[in-house]
Design an enzyme around this catalytic site. Sequence first.
Site, short mmCIF file in Angstrom:
data_model
loop_
_atom_site.label_atom_id
_atom_site.label_comp_id
_atom_site.label_asym_id
_atom_site.label_seq_id
_atom_site.Cartn_x
_atom_site.Cartn_y
_atom_site.Cartn_z
N TYR A 1 5.90 -9.35 16.06
CA TYR A 1 5.93 -8.27 15.07
C TYR A 1 6.48 -6.99 15.68
O TYR A 1 7.40 -6.37 15.13
CB TYR A 1 4.52 -8.03 14.52
CG TYR A 1 4.40 -6.77 13.72
CD1 TYR A 1 4.98 -6.65 12.47
CD2 TYR A 1 3.68 -5.67 14.21
CE1 TYR A 1 4.88 -5.49 11.72
CE2 TYR A 1 3.57 -4.51 13.47
CZ TYR A 1 4.17 -4.41 12.23
OH TYR A 1 4.06 -3.25 11.51
N GLN B 1 0.81 -1.22 0.00
CA GLN B 1 0.00 0.00 0.00
C GLN B 1 0.85 1.27 0.00
O GLN B 1 0.64 2.17 -0.81
CB GLN B 1 -0.94 0.00 1.22
CG GLN B 1 -1.95 -1.13 1.20
CD GLN B 1 -2.86 -1.12 2.42
OE1 GLN B 1 -4.00 -0.72 2.36
NE2 GLN B 1 -2.33 -1.59 3.54
#
Length: 328
Positions: A146, A11
């Site tokens: 993460y 994106q």
Amino acid sequence: MKVLVTGVGGQLGHDVMNELALRGYEGVGTDLAPAYAGIQDGSPVTAMPYVSLDITDRARVMSAVKETAPDVIVHCAAWTAVDLAEDEDKKEKVRAVNVDGTKNMADAAAQAGAKIVYLSTDYVFDGKGERPWQPDDKNYAPLNVYGQTKLDGEKAVVLATDRFFIVRIAWVFGRNGKNFIRTMLNIGKNHSELRIVDDQIGTPTYTLDLASLLVDMIETERYGFYHATNAELPETEGGYTADGTKTGYISWYDFSREIFRQAALMGHAEYDADHLKLIPVTTAEYGASKAKRPFNSRLDKRKLTENGFRALPDWQDAIKRYLAEIEI
């Protein structure tokens, strides 16, 4: 100015490349695919120079950066599948991408004398309390794999060079890829009720707006840590605007309400309150995910304007423009 952009199949990389083209800069995109594999929307990125690059291959990264000789590297590539990152068989790969890959890009930038922009996340913090996190706050305590790997990526950049912009973002949405807004629109078509978490608080980030800010940044030498999400609506008495939009920082539930409200105003009756009921629930009520999520994703963005950069537009305006862009 020549700019090497990683992760152009995603994106943000897509929008950064288009912003560079808009301003007349030379952009070179990279990603794992043999050729550009993002959305074929006819925008400049689809025809701009491209280099296939595995950022975990250190020798290849060094040679690619030497060959392209960029003035700036905008490092958007990352492992972002938060729950999958918790799987034992994925952890090594996540670290290779988010830590080793970032170190490779940062070291290559330093060797080339290039600036580097590294996109990070609110997940480097533990999400406790209600105070917005400051860009230079060092009270790191990631809750999941993460977050830890993105924090270690930050550290790798800082060790490699002092010509860095580390920009933390959250709740990202853009034209080129999957995101929360697209998911809500797809699910909302086929359901009469949706349960949405309302105790995780923050603000979203529209990649089109973020890309403009990042190019503003690389035109300067105002290095450092920054937070950049779309702005909160000014607080009002009672916490809502006349049309029922939440002011201040928002929850996923508030975000969803505005997505559907605006979609209904665009003529999609399937999303209005008569056809779709939203039920706010706690994270505990919603059900546990593999990765722990922070409750407090509030990011303080005042450093942007203090350093002469434009703040991103408010999140309500960003949703309106995004829905028009994807032509729902």
